[in-house]
Write a protein that holds these residues in place. Structure first.
Motif, PDB file in Angstrom:
ATOM      1  N   GLU A 137       0.618  -1.250   0.005  1.00 24.56           N
ATOM      2  CA  GLU A 137       0.032   0.082  -0.129  1.00 24.56           C
ATOM      3  C   GLU A 137       0.888   1.189   0.028  1.00 24.56           C
ATOM      4  O   GLU A 137       1.903   1.120   0.371  1.00 24.56           O
ATOM      5  N   GLY A 138       0.281   2.333  -0.748  1.00 25.69           N
ATOM      6  CA  GLY A 138       0.979   3.384  -0.535  1.00 25.69           C
ATOM      7  C   GLY A 138       0.371   4.630  -1.195  1.00 25.69           C
ATOM      8  O   GLY A 138      -0.720   4.750  -1.425  1.00 25.69           O
ATOM      9  N   THR A 139       1.399   5.673  -1.782  1.00 22.51           N
ATOM     10  CA  THR A 139       0.618   6.752  -2.567  1.00 22.51           C
ATOM     11  C   THR A 139       1.488   7.114  -3.521  1.00 22.51           C
ATOM     12  O   THR A 139       2.695   6.732  -3.837  1.00 22.51           O
ATOM     13  N   ILE A 140       1.072   8.045  -4.404  1.00 17.48           N
ATOM     14  CA  ILE A 140       1.753   8.632  -5.738  1.00 17.48           C
ATOM     15  C   ILE A 140       2.487   9.727  -5.187  1.00 17.48           C
ATOM     16  O   ILE A 140       1.624  10.849  -4.636  1.00 17.48           O
ATOM     17  N   VAL A 141       3.678   9.760  -5.263  1.00 16.31           N
ATOM     18  CA  VAL A 141       4.587  11.291  -4.669  1.00 16.31           C
ATOM     19  C   VAL A 141       4.132  12.397  -5.371  1.00 16.31           C
ATOM     20  O   VAL A 141       3.874  12.266  -6.508  1.00 16.31           O
ATOM     21  N   GLY A 142       3.738  13.223  -4.551  1.00 15.91           N
ATOM     22  CA  GLY A 142       3.286  14.625  -5.040  1.00 15.91           C
ATOM     23  C   GLY A 142       1.742  14.803  -5.292  1.00 15.91           C
ATOM     24  O   GLY A 142       1.216  15.822  -5.855  1.00 15.91           O
ATOM     25  N   VAL A 143       1.140  13.875  -4.921  1.00 19.95           N
ATOM     26  CA  VAL A 143      -0.361  13.629  -5.400  1.00 19.95           C
ATOM     27  C   VAL A 143      -1.127  13.459  -3.953  1.00 19.95           C
ATOM     28  O   VAL A 143      -1.113  12.343  -3.537  1.00 19.95           O
ATOM     29  N   ASP A 144      -1.754  14.397  -3.518  1.00 20.67           N
ATOM     30  CA  ASP A 144      -2.308  14.452  -2.365  1.00 20.67           C
ATOM     31  C   ASP A 144      -3.645  13.501  -2.193  1.00 20.67           C
ATOM     32  O   ASP A 144      -3.726  12.481  -1.447  1.00 20.67           O
ATOM     33  N   GLU A 145      -4.388  13.628  -3.196  1.00 28.00           N
ATOM     34  CA  GLU A 145      -5.583  12.408  -3.104  1.00 28.00           C
ATOM     35  C   GLU A 145      -5.244  11.177  -3.990  1.00 28.00           C
ATOM     36  O   GLU A 145      -5.725  10.872  -5.028  1.00 28.00           O
ATOM     37  N   SER A 146      -4.169  10.453  -3.358  1.00 31.58           N
ATOM     38  CA  SER A 146      -3.666   9.298  -4.235  1.00 31.58           C
ATOM     39  C   SER A 146      -3.598   8.383  -3.279  1.00 31.58           C
ATOM     40  O   SER A 146      -3.441   8.171  -2.048  1.00 31.58           O
ATOM     41  N   ASP A 147      -3.864   6.957  -3.670  1.00 31.94           N
ATOM     42  CA  ASP A 147      -3.918   5.748  -2.976  1.00 31.94           C
ATOM     43  C   ASP A 147      -3.434   4.563  -3.641  1.00 31.94           C
ATOM     44  O   ASP A 147      -3.968   4.391  -4.666  1.00 31.94           O
ATOM     45  N   ILE A 148      -2.433   3.567  -3.292  1.00 37.25           N
ATOM     46  CA  ILE A 148      -2.258   2.645  -4.030  1.00 37.25           C
ATOM     47  C   ILE A 148      -2.279   1.326  -3.050  1.00 37.25           C
ATOM     48  O   ILE A 148      -2.222   1.317  -2.007  1.00 37.25           O
TER      49      ILE A 148
END
Length: 196
Positions: free
Chosen positions: A129-140
């Motif tokens: 799980e994680g996020t996209i760098v520099g994108v506030d509304e992101s989820d992986i």
């Protein structure tokens, strides 16, 4: 030249400029970036993803692209558009651990994710799980296996899903089974049901 002719020409030039601007903005999507070409996948995962069919809307699109026995694929019914892809799963697993590169609507991004430890045995299945760098509304959320990838990537108000679509017996015979990637923008309202 009469003043009325000059005014008429000026009005015509202004009208042409306004129409040109309106047509130019019509070629963009809701994000202000150029609209996606049907031949360009909206989501590219990693550097080793191979796109077999872009913008498929029916099983006949898959047959026309040379996908064998498309009627066997377990593609959720009702999706308006999807891409058929394969992955080099060993390389993809390394990329996920090191920071997965993504291309979303033609713009490059990198992800930061960490493994989720559900069990104490190494069965070759890992979830991140994680996020996209520099994108506030992101989820992986990605789960990888020897030859499968399942997951979702949230990018602002759009969600992409990645799912394997070959029946198990067929997938086990392939080094790189087929997957589909589709967007929440291409999903009808209501639950999705696999094609029988």
């Amino acid at each position: 030249m009469k003043q009325s002719h000059v005014g008429g020409i000026a009005l015509l030039v202004c009208l042409i400029v306004v129409v040109a601007i309106a047509l130019g903005s019509g070629a963009q999507d809701g994000t202000g970036s150029p609209g996606a070409d049907d031949n360009t996948p909206p989501l590219v995962i990693g550097d080793t993803m191979t796109v077999l069919v872009t913008g498929a809307a029916s099983l006949s699109d898959l047959a026309a692209a040379g996908i064998p026995a498309p009627e066997e694929l377990q593609i959720p019914k009702g999706i308006k558009r999807y891409d058929v892809v394969t992955f080099d799963h060993a390389a993809l697993s390394r990329e996920i651990r090191d920071g997965l590169p993504l291309s979303i609507h033609g713009t490059a991004y990198r992800t930061e994710q960490h493994g989720m430890n559900f069990e104490q045995i190494d069965d070759g299945i890992n979830t991140y799980e994680g996020t996209i760098v520099g994108v506030d509304e992101s989820d992986i959320l990605l789960t990888t296996g020897n030859n499968a990838l399942v997951g979702s990537i949230v990018f602002g108000n759009e969600t992409f899903w990645i799912i394997p679509v070959e029946p198990r017996a067929r997938a086990e015979q392939s080094a790189s089974p087929l997957h589909v990637i589709y967007s929440s923008k291409d999903v009808p309202a209501g639950p999705l049901v696999p094609i029988d």
